[in-house]
Write a protein that holds these residues in place. Sequence first.
Motif, PDB file in Angstrom:
ATOM      1  N   GLN A 105      62.426 112.281   2.360  1.00 47.23           N
ATOM      2  CA  GLN A 105      63.092 111.153   3.015  1.00 47.23           C
ATOM      3  C   GLN A 105      63.042 109.916   2.119  1.00 47.23           C
ATOM      4  N   ASN A 106      64.092 109.114   2.128  1.00 50.46           N
ATOM      5  CA  ASN A 106      64.068 107.812   1.469  1.00 50.46           C
ATOM      6  C   ASN A 106      63.597 106.772   2.472  1.00 50.46           C
ATOM      7  N   VAL A 107      62.725 105.891   2.037  1.00 46.17           N
ATOM      8  CA  VAL A 107      62.109 104.921   2.947  1.00 46.17           C
ATOM      9  C   VAL A 107      62.288 103.507   2.415  1.00 46.17           C
ATOM     10  N   LEU A 108      62.659 102.592   3.308  1.00 46.25           N
ATOM     11  CA  LEU A 108      62.754 101.173   2.955  1.00 46.25           C
ATOM     12  C   LEU A 108      61.386 100.531   3.145  1.00 46.25           C
ATOM     13  N   ARG A 109      60.855  99.915   2.102  1.00 46.51           N
ATOM     14  CA  ARG A 109      59.592  99.196   2.191  1.00 46.51           C
ATOM     15  C   ARG A 109      59.865  97.729   2.536  1.00 46.51           C
ATOM     16  N   ASP A 110      58.799  96.979   2.844  1.00 46.55           N
ATOM     17  CA  ASP A 110      58.960  95.582   3.252  1.00 46.55           C
ATOM     18  C   ASP A 110      59.718  94.760   2.209  1.00 46.55           C
ATOM     19  N   GLU A 111      59.452  95.035   0.910  1.00 45.35           N
ATOM     20  CA  GLU A 111      60.131  94.253  -0.124  1.00 45.35           C
ATOM     21  C   GLU A 111      61.640  94.526  -0.138  1.00 45.35           C
ATOM     22  N   HIS A 112      62.026  95.759   0.202  1.00 48.05           N
ATOM     23  CA  HIS A 112      63.458  96.084   0.266  1.00 48.05           C
ATOM     24  C   HIS A 112      64.117  95.385   1.462  1.00 48.05           C
ATOM     25  N   ILE A 113      63.399  95.412   2.597  1.00 41.60           N
ATOM     26  CA  ILE A 113      63.904  94.769   3.818  1.00 41.60           C
ATOM     27  C   ILE A 113      64.027  93.262   3.611  1.00 41.60           C
ATOM     28  N   ASP A 114      62.972  92.654   3.035  1.00 39.97           N
ATOM     29  CA  ASP A 114      62.978  91.206   2.805  1.00 39.97           C
ATOM     30  C   ASP A 114      64.115  90.796   1.878  1.00 39.97           C
ATOM     31  N   MET A 115      64.384  91.627   0.876  1.00 41.42           N
ATOM     32  CA  MET A 115      65.466  91.323  -0.071  1.00 41.42           C
ATOM     33  C   MET A 115      66.816  91.280   0.653  1.00 41.42           C
ATOM     34  N   ILE A 116      67.041  92.257   1.528  1.00 44.95           N
ATOM     35  CA  ILE A 116      68.306  92.302   2.283  1.00 44.95           C
ATOM     36  C   ILE A 116      68.423  91.089   3.200  1.00 44.95           C
ATOM     37  N   VAL A 117      67.376  90.845   3.983  1.00 51.04           N
ATOM     38  CA  VAL A 117      67.415  89.766   4.983  1.00 51.04           C
ATOM     39  C   VAL A 117      67.506  88.394   4.325  1.00 51.04           C
ATOM     40  N   ASP A 118      66.724  88.181   3.270  1.00 53.74           N
ATOM     41  CA  ASP A 118      66.762  86.882   2.581  1.00 53.74           C
ATOM     42  C   ASP A 118      68.141  86.637   1.960  1.00 53.74           C
ATOM     43  N   THR A 119      68.712  87.690   1.395  1.00 52.43           N
ATOM     44  CA  THR A 119      70.049  87.552   0.792  1.00 52.43           C
ATOM     45  C   THR A 119      71.077  87.195   1.861  1.00 52.43           C
ATOM     46  N   TYR A 120      70.943  87.821   3.041  1.00 53.02           N
ATOM     47  CA  TYR A 120      71.866  87.509   4.140  1.00 53.02           C
ATOM     48  C   TYR A 120      71.670  86.070   4.620  1.00 53.02           C
ATOM     49  N   HIS A 121      70.411  85.691   4.866  1.00 57.71           N
ATOM     50  CA  HIS A 121      70.130  84.351   5.389  1.00 57.71           C
ATOM     51  C   HIS A 121      70.607  83.255   4.434  1.00 57.71           C
ATOM     52  N   ASN A 122      70.364  83.460   3.129  1.00 58.89           N
ATOM     53  CA  ASN A 122      70.694  82.433   2.135  1.00 58.89           C
ATOM     54  C   ASN A 122      72.107  82.584   1.575  1.00 58.89           C
ATOM     55  N   ARG A 123      72.732  83.698   1.939  1.00 58.91           N
ATOM     56  CA  ARG A 123      74.070  84.031   1.438  1.00 58.91           C
ATOM     57  C   ARG A 123      74.087  83.956  -0.098  1.00 58.91           C
ATOM     58  N   SER A 124      73.059  84.542  -0.663  1.00 57.13           N
ATOM     59  CA  SER A 124      72.872  84.495  -2.117  1.00 57.13           C
ATOM     60  C   SER A 124      73.841  85.429  -2.822  1.00 57.13           C
ATOM     61  N   VAL A 125      74.281  84.991  -4.003  1.00 60.12           N
ATOM     62  CA  VAL A 125      75.072  85.846  -4.884  1.00 60.12           C
ATOM     63  C   VAL A 125      74.155  86.294  -6.013  1.00 60.12           C
ATOM     64  N   ILE A 126      73.869  87.597  -6.046  1.00 64.16           N
ATOM     65  CA  ILE A 126      72.926  88.145  -7.022  1.00 64.16           C
ATOM     66  C   ILE A 126      73.645  89.227  -7.825  1.00 64.16           C
ATOM     67  N   GLU A 127      73.552  89.116  -9.146  1.00 64.93           N
ATOM     68  CA  GLU A 127      74.263  90.055 -10.008  1.00 64.93           C
ATOM     69  C   GLU A 127      73.885  91.495  -9.680  1.00 64.93           C
ATOM     70  N   LYS A 128      74.880  92.319  -9.528  1.00 66.61           N
ATOM     71  CA  LYS A 128      74.757  93.750  -9.233  1.00 66.61           C
ATOM     72  C   LYS A 128      74.091  94.038  -7.885  1.00 66.61           C
ATOM     73  N   TYR A 129      74.005  93.013  -7.017  1.00 67.70           N
ATOM     74  CA  TYR A 129      73.374  93.212  -5.702  1.00 67.70           C
ATOM     75  C   TYR A 129      74.207  92.629  -4.554  1.00 67.70           C
ATOM     76  N   SER A 130      74.720  91.419  -4.738  1.00 68.69           N
ATOM     77  CA  SER A 130      75.458  90.793  -3.628  1.00 68.69           C
ATOM     78  C   SER A 130      76.588  89.902  -4.144  1.00 68.69           C
ATOM     79  N   TYR A 131      77.573  89.686  -3.263  1.00 70.69           N
ATOM     80  CA  TYR A 131      78.750  88.895  -3.647  1.00 70.69           C
ATOM     81  C   TYR A 131      79.437  88.378  -2.391  1.00 70.69           C
TER      82      TYR A 131
END
Length: 528
Positions: free
Chosen positions: A439-465
């Motif tokens: 099974q693939n598992v999301l760890r806290d650091e993966h979850i935090d990265m998603i949520v923080d990017t959503y909250h801050n609407r960050s543009v991160i190379e090769k991750y968000s736009y």
Amino acid sequence: MSEDQKKQLEQQLWNIANTLRGKMDADEFRDYILGFIFYKYLSEKMEIFANEILKEDKIFFKDISSKLKEYDEYIEAIKEEALAKLGYFLKPEELFGQLAKRGMGGVYEDEIFEETNAVFILGDLQKVLINIQLSTMGTDSEEDFDNLFEDMDLNSTKLGKTAEARNTIISKVLSHLDKIDFKLDHSELDVLGDAYEYLIGQFASGAGKKAGEFYTPQEVSKILAKIVTTGKHKLKSVYDPTCGSGSLLLRVAREVKDVAMFYGQEMNRTTYNLARMNMILHGVHYRQFDIKQENTLEYPQHIDHKFEAIVANPPFSAQWSANPLHLSDDRFSQYGKLAPSSKADFAFVQHMIYHLAENGIMAVVLPHGVLFRGAAELHIRKHLIEQKNYLDAVIGLPANIFYGTSIPTCILVFKKCKEHPDNVLFIDASKGFEKVKTQNVLRDEHIDMIVDTYHNRSVIEKYSYCALLTEIEENDYNLNIPRYVDTYEAEEEIDIQTVMSEIKLLEAKRAELDKEINEYFKELGLVF
């Protein structure tokens, strides 16, 4: 309670659960062990509540017997208050601990269950479970307790071929459960709720494809919950139209100080029972939740309600009627087209959009196909973006994180009042996971990265736009994430001259080895 103690408790419960397993499937012995835990919870809650009432009389609830002159007076007084506050009632002789000790002949062995000590309690246990339901008849809590224990067939031969064998195994389970302290008198702890969630997760991992019917992995639930509670400390309402065991609704409650009301609908009867148990066991008062059992798309039960937060993990690409009559249904009429009968994904989205309050946030897990499939789905997708401008974010998740399916999934976030009306945030979180066995598992650091990017609407190379609506229009409303988030990794340049030199060197070495091997073959009189 420390983390180690918590894990120890969870392991204890899992070991007890496996006592029942025998030849049963995971989803079968799940119903028994979770039902017994729920019965223990109701008993202990009842005892704590009654003992508080009886404090001035300096008597404990479990010590009230029919031999007491004031028995009827005590019982009626406590029952009246219990039905008003707890929503159900148990007599002292019906308490879990009393029945468990009787099943062991009044004594416990530390390690070994002695069958000679057993008293036949199956009939009494069945009566108690029925009486819990009967105690609510005619009260406000009747619907919430109706047939809650119907999936616990104490006469099933899977528990044992004879009544005595079934009695033995059930008495053993009750006695082991009775020794565990769930610390219900410590209101700040939710030991039992956490343990219950752990067990549901364990059963889901062994239930294969059936798991998707009742369980969303906690790490995915956490992402959805954190998104729909963005900027909020209290919620008037949270709704899940495919609520399963109710875990997703309860996860939302952990992200805020208070949720005034929980709403949910579930089609599967057994899972519906599990959801109601889960609510009550987590301390949600029966007046604070409204869980219905019915097909959400065909027979919606909360049609007049609008909700501040909506979360869902609908069955992926399920079939539905797609009956043309639905085109006159307010949930679907404004789109002009229905989701195809073979794929109900957008039908669930349309249903949820209809129920979303103007200030609400909605997050739903769906298969990747909803991002790019054409025909009616393209028409609905275009309407949601071009006409309504409700789509706020698209989040791509890793493959193989759900039980029962390995397909990659995505989260769609919708708002009716967007803070950023000119764009849609795309996040490619497909590579952020840890491999655990199969099974693939999301760890806290993966979850935090998603949520923080959503909250801050960050543009991160090769991750968000953040894609402008005009870009989405240029892509003909295809939301496939690689169209917006460039994850291309340039391959390292190859030095052809170096590679050719290495090949020549290897060929020379090979020729030398061939000569050496040929000499050995000659000595043996063989031809190489």
